[in-house]
Motif scaffolding. Structure first.
Motif, PDB file in Angstrom:
ATOM      1  N   GLN A  18       0.839  -1.205   0.000  1.00 13.81           N
ATOM      2  CA  GLN A  18       0.000   0.000   0.000  1.00 13.81           C
ATOM      3  C   GLN A  18       0.868   1.246   0.000  1.00 13.81           C
ATOM      4  O   GLN A  18       0.644   2.189  -0.753  1.00 13.81           O
ATOM      5  CB  GLN A  18      -0.903   0.009   1.236  1.00 13.81           C
ATOM      6  CG  GLN A  18      -2.013  -1.004   1.188  1.00 13.81           C
ATOM      7  CD  GLN A  18      -2.930  -0.908   2.395  1.00 13.81           C
ATOM      8  OE1 GLN A  18      -2.775  -0.045   3.245  1.00 13.81           O
ATOM      9  NE2 GLN A  18      -3.888  -1.804   2.458  1.00 13.81           N
ATOM     10  N   GLU A  19       1.877   1.246   0.855  1.00 10.06           N
ATOM     11  CA  GLU A  19       2.759   2.407   0.977  1.00 10.06           C
ATOM     12  C   GLU A  19       3.460   2.688  -0.356  1.00 10.06           C
ATOM     13  O   GLU A  19       3.547   3.833  -0.808  1.00 10.06           O
ATOM     14  CB  GLU A  19       3.782   2.131   2.088  1.00 10.06           C
ATOM     15  CG  GLU A  19       4.676   3.289   2.416  1.00 10.06           C
ATOM     16  CD  GLU A  19       3.912   4.491   2.953  1.00 10.06           C
ATOM     17  OE1 GLU A  19       3.003   4.294   3.772  1.00 10.06           O
ATOM     18  OE2 GLU A  19       4.230   5.616   2.518  1.00 10.06           O
ATOM     19  N   LEU A  46       0.947   4.072  -2.945  1.00  5.24           N
ATOM     20  CA  LEU A  46       0.592   5.460  -2.622  1.00  5.24           C
ATOM     21  C   LEU A  46       1.713   6.407  -3.026  1.00  5.24           C
ATOM     22  O   LEU A  46       1.472   7.491  -3.575  1.00  5.24           O
ATOM     23  CB  LEU A  46       0.306   5.599  -1.119  1.00  5.24           C
ATOM     24  CG  LEU A  46      -1.016   5.011  -0.630  1.00  5.24           C
ATOM     25  CD1 LEU A  46      -1.070   5.032   0.894  1.00  5.24           C
ATOM     26  CD2 LEU A  46      -2.199   5.767  -1.212  1.00  5.24           C
ATOM     27  N   SER A  84     -11.620   6.247  -0.273  1.00  7.40           N
ATOM     28  CA  SER A  84     -10.973   5.350   0.689  1.00  7.40           C
ATOM     29  C   SER A  84     -11.779   5.265   1.979  1.00  7.40           C
ATOM     30  O   SER A  84     -12.555   6.164   2.304  1.00  7.40           O
ATOM     31  CB  SER A  84      -9.562   5.874   1.005  1.00  7.40           C
ATOM     32  OG  SER A  84      -8.903   5.014   1.898  1.00  7.40           O
ATOM     33  N   SER A 136      -4.145   6.172   4.607  1.00  2.00           N
ATOM     34  CA  SER A 136      -3.875   6.427   3.189  1.00  2.00           C
ATOM     35  C   SER A 136      -4.238   7.864   2.835  1.00  2.00           C
ATOM     36  O   SER A 136      -3.507   8.549   2.116  1.00  2.00           O
ATOM     37  CB  SER A 136      -4.698   5.483   2.306  1.00  2.00           C
ATOM     38  OG  SER A 136      -4.408   4.152   2.585  1.00  2.00           O
ATOM     39  N   ARG A 152      -1.737  10.359   3.896  1.00  3.00           N
ATOM     40  CA  ARG A 152      -0.495  10.343   3.116  1.00  3.00           C
ATOM     41  C   ARG A 152      -0.637  11.038   1.773  1.00  3.00           C
ATOM     42  O   ARG A 152       0.304  11.642   1.288  1.00  3.00           O
ATOM     43  CB  ARG A 152      -0.041   8.899   2.885  1.00  3.00           C
ATOM     44  CG  ARG A 152       0.705   8.329   4.059  1.00  3.00           C
ATOM     45  CD  ARG A 152       1.008   6.860   3.870  1.00  3.00           C
ATOM     46  NE  ARG A 152       1.579   6.300   5.077  1.00  3.00           N
ATOM     47  CZ  ARG A 152       0.884   5.944   6.138  1.00  3.00           C
ATOM     48  NH1 ARG A 152      -0.427   6.077   6.132  1.00  3.00           N
ATOM     49  NH2 ARG A 152       1.465   5.465   7.206  1.00  3.00           N
TER      50      ARG A 152
END
Ligand code: SF4
Length: 324
Positions: free
Chosen positions: A179-180, A183, A201, A206, A209
């Motif tokens: 995910q990181e 993103l 979302s 998330s 970020r």
């Protein structure tokens, strides 16, 4: 920001499913605008109307009321002139019988049954840009991992040259470590290509970020909207406070977390509560909340609005570990 920078303007949008008594109004009287180059996140629980809003913007569902005005045909936005939707489940967005490079090239050859080989170099270049080597270009989507498949859909979005990308839970199906990475990739591509994102979302981490602004939806309506740092640090609406309190990876002062946790179940969206739709779960509900629907109005500053009769920012429930 100037009004001329507005890429999409949504006014009093309503989206309905079904007919007659079974009609479900999934989105009700929703208004917002998005500026070029910004990321607007829309968050809320399942059933909040956030995905229906994105699907209306993508033209996948019709609108029951209101308007969606886009500025995508403006010469300022180049040749793309449209929006592109990145789905939560990349497999459903890709033709599983096509090689990955052809999946990426497909938006460059609209209406073509066979994707011309001449588009392969550009598709491979885009695959490289999203972190997939040329050796993966001939693999079918089913021969890739979930994270690799989502990168293919992102390369596909770049190939479409659409200036507005609608990201519908794009990292929800991925492992936390992936995910990181995804993103980060989305943020880099936004800056490189001057893209605008509407980022759907349910995950506040998330949103913190990637987003510039965030709209919080509950039972089809926006209950709070504003700059992401302001909304997450000083949430004004009791529902936003409850969402923050329930986020396990976001630090909150313990006493506030206990106090702010949301009670009960989401009401039936076919029969929403009168007045404030959140009143059946709100710890601060008053008589007035049952009879009068609160309007969305500015709270601490003009860019931060919330729809609550008690519209003062509750700084005690703010989070302390927002990324800078
Ligand atoms: S209007 Fe009333 S019920 Fe709704 S969030 Fe505010 S205090 Fe709670």
């Amino acid at each position: 920001m100037r009004n001329t920078d507005i890429i999409v303007d949504v006014r009093n949008l309503a989206v309905e499913y079904g007919r007659g008594r079974k009609t479900l109004r999934a989105v009700d009287d929703v208004s917002f605008s998005v500026h070029r180059g910004e990321t607007l996140a829309i968050i809320g629980e399942s059933g909040s109307g956030k995905s229906s809003t994105a699907h209306a913007l993508a033209g996948l569902v019709g609108t029951a009321a209101g308007s969606i005005t886009t500025n995508l045909d403006s010469p300022a936005f180049g040749k793309g002139g449209s929006s592109h939707l990145i789905f939560q489940n990349p497999t459903s967005a890709l033709n599983t019988r096509m090689a990955s490079w052809a999946c990426v090239a497909e938006p460059m050859a609209p209406g073509r049954v066979r994707i011309p080989q001449s588009l392969r170099p550009k598709a491979v270049e885009l695959l490289r840009r999203v972190g997939l080597g040329a050796e993966l270009a001939d693999r079918l989507p089913t021969q890739l991992s979930g994270g690799q498949r989502q990168r293919v859909t992102i390369a596909r979005a770049l190939a479409s040259k659409a200036p507005l990308i609608l990201c519908d839970e794009p990292v929800a199906s991925l492992d936390v470590s992936l995910q990181e990475e995804v993103l980060q990739l989305l943020a880099e591509l936004r800056d490189e290509h001057d893209l605008t994102y509407i980022f759907i979302s349910h995950d506040l981490g998330s949103v913190a970020r990637i987003a510039d602004r965030v709209a919080v939806m509950y039972l089809g309506r926006i209950v709070e909207i504003g700059p992401v740092a302001t909304v997450l640090r000083t949430p004004s609406h009791p529902y936003t406070q409850a969402l923050l309190a329930a986020a396990p990876h976001i630090e909150l002062e313990r006493r506030s977390r206990r106090k702010a946790l949301v009670r009960g179940e989401l009401p039936d969206p076919r029969n929403p509560p009168s007045g404030c739709r959140f009143r059946t779960r709100c710890p601060f509900a008053m008589d007035r909340c049952a009879s009068e629907s609160p309007a969305l109005r500015a709270a601490s500053n003009s860019a931060h609005s919330s729809a609550c009769h008690l519209s003062s920012p509750a700084t005690s429930t703010g989070i302390s570990n927002l990324p800078q």
